[in-house]
Write a protein that holds these residues in place. Structure first.
Motif, short mmCIF file in Angstrom:
data_model
loop_
_atom_site.label_atom_id
_atom_site.label_comp_id
_atom_site.label_asym_id
_atom_site.label_seq_id
_atom_site.Cartn_x
_atom_site.Cartn_y
_atom_site.Cartn_z
N ASP A 34 0.82 -1.21 0.00
CA ASP A 34 0.00 0.00 0.00
C ASP A 34 0.85 1.26 0.00
O ASP A 34 0.48 2.27 -0.60
CB ASP A 34 -0.95 -0.01 1.19
CG ASP A 34 -1.99 -1.12 1.08
OD1 ASP A 34 -2.19 -1.66 -0.03
OD2 ASP A 34 -2.60 -1.46 2.12
N ALA A 35 2.01 1.23 0.63
CA ALA A 35 2.92 2.38 0.63
C ALA A 35 3.42 2.65 -0.79
O ALA A 35 3.51 3.81 -1.21
CB ALA A 35 4.09 2.14 1.58
N MET A 36 3.73 1.59 -1.52
CA MET A 36 4.15 1.78 -2.91
C MET A 36 3.02 2.39 -3.75
O MET A 36 3.27 3.23 -4.61
CB MET A 36 4.61 0.45 -3.51
CG MET A 36 5.93 -0.01 -2.95
SD MET A 36 6.67 -1.43 -3.79
CE MET A 36 5.35 -2.60 -3.86
N LYS A 37 1.80 1.99 -3.46
CA LYS A 37 0.66 2.57 -4.18
C LYS A 37 0.49 4.05 -3.85
O LYS A 37 0.14 4.85 -4.72
CB LYS A 37 -0.63 1.82 -3.84
CG LYS A 37 -0.71 0.44 -4.45
CD LYS A 37 -1.99 -0.25 -4.06
CE LYS A 37 -2.05 -1.64 -4.61
NZ LYS A 37 -3.27 -2.36 -4.19
N ILE A 38 0.74 4.43 -2.60
CA ILE A 38 0.66 5.84 -2.21
C ILE A 38 1.67 6.65 -3.02
O ILE A 38 1.33 7.72 -3.56
CB ILE A 38 0.92 6.00 -0.69
CG1 ILE A 38 -0.27 5.46 0.10
CG2 ILE A 38 1.19 7.46 -0.33
CD1 ILE A 38 0.00 5.33 1.60
N GLY A 91 10.01 -3.14 -1.31
CA GLY A 91 9.38 -2.95 -2.60
C GLY A 91 10.04 -1.77 -3.28
O GLY A 91 10.66 -0.93 -2.62
N GLN A 92 9.95 -1.73 -4.56
CA GLN A 92 10.54 -0.65 -5.32
C GLN A 92 9.53 -0.08 -6.30
O GLN A 92 8.69 -0.81 -6.83
CB GLN A 92 11.78 -1.12 -6.08
CG GLN A 92 12.91 -1.54 -5.18
CD GLN A 92 14.10 -2.04 -5.97
OE1 GLN A 92 13.95 -2.63 -7.03
NE2 GLN A 92 15.29 -1.81 -5.45
N LEU A 93 9.65 1.20 -6.51
CA LEU A 93 8.84 1.87 -7.52
C LEU A 93 9.77 2.82 -8.25
O LEU A 93 10.36 3.72 -7.63
CB LEU A 93 7.70 2.67 -6.87
CG LEU A 93 6.90 3.54 -7.84
CD1 LEU A 93 6.03 2.67 -8.73
CD2 LEU A 93 6.07 4.54 -7.09
N GLY A 94 9.96 2.58 -9.51
CA GLY A 94 10.86 3.45 -10.26
C GLY A 94 10.46 3.49 -11.71
O GLY A 94 9.82 2.57 -12.21
N ILE A 134 2.59 7.25 4.52
CA ILE A 134 3.17 5.90 4.59
C ILE A 134 3.29 5.46 6.04
O ILE A 134 2.95 4.33 6.38
CB ILE A 134 4.54 5.87 3.87
CG1 ILE A 134 4.33 6.03 2.36
CG2 ILE A 134 5.30 4.59 4.19
CD1 ILE A 134 5.61 6.26 1.59
N ARG A 135 3.75 6.34 6.89
CA ARG A 135 3.87 6.01 8.32
C ARG A 135 2.50 5.62 8.88
O ARG A 135 2.37 4.62 9.58
CB ARG A 135 4.44 7.21 9.09
CG ARG A 135 4.70 6.91 10.55
CD ARG A 135 5.35 8.07 11.28
NE ARG A 135 6.67 8.36 10.73
CZ ARG A 135 6.99 9.49 10.07
NH1 ARG A 135 6.10 10.44 9.90
NH2 ARG A 135 8.21 9.67 9.60
N ARG A 136 1.48 6.41 8.55
CA ARG A 136 0.12 6.09 9.03
C ARG A 136 -0.35 4.75 8.49
O ARG A 136 -1.03 3.99 9.18
CB ARG A 136 -0.85 7.20 8.62
CG ARG A 136 -0.69 8.47 9.44
CD ARG A 136 -1.82 9.46 9.19
NE ARG A 136 -1.97 9.84 7.80
CZ ARG A 136 -1.32 10.86 7.21
NH1 ARG A 136 -0.48 11.60 7.92
NH2 ARG A 136 -1.53 11.14 5.94
#
Length: 147
Positions: A34-38, A91-94, A134-136
């Protein structure tokens, strides 16, 4: 005088701790996804701020995100993971677009490096702006995993 101590329920306690560990692992994996989606949604939004047709000057100000022509850069943001690391998940997003780095950092381009492209950061500011969300995300996922 002898003192005897008896503890009952150790197996049940150990099973409950193991179950909690499994729930926390699952929650961490989901929070990483979910953090990667954010970050991906934030980058998509940032890369949609400006638009210009091919062959026309960019309306994007230096220091702002690059202007979209056909959406290739935005569409090249590919997430991978999450995958276990041994101590958690990663995870990676690039971007995969060949020109993504020069847009983010600026530099020389063209034949004989005759064109200077100013930095038009889009990913670093997105990550910076997403940190609290992301923290939340992690805190909420872990809270839901607790009994």
């Amino acid at each position: 005088m002898d003192v005897g101590i008896s503890v009952d329920g150790v197996e049940e306690w150990a099973a409950a701790v193991d179950a909690l560990g499994q729930r926390m692992q699952s929650a961490t994996r989901a929070a990483t996804r979910d953090a990667m989606k954010i970050v991906q949604r934030g980058a998509f939004s940032r890369l949609s701020r400006y638009y210009h047709p091919p062959g026309t000057p960019t309306p994007a100000p230096p220091g702002g995100p690059p202007a979209r022509i056909n959406g290739h850069l935005r569409g090249s943001l590919s997430p991978t993971g999450p995958r276990p690391t041994g101590t958690g998940y990663t995870g990676q997003l690039g971007p995969t677009a060949v020109y993504s780095r020069i847009q983010e950092l600026g530099g020389q381009a063209g034949r004989n490096h005759s064109v200077t492209i100013p930095p038009r950061p889009y990913l670093a500011p997105t990550v910076r702006d997403a940190r609290d969300a992301i923290r939340r995300q992690y805190v909420a996922a872990w809270a839901r995993a607790m009994p």
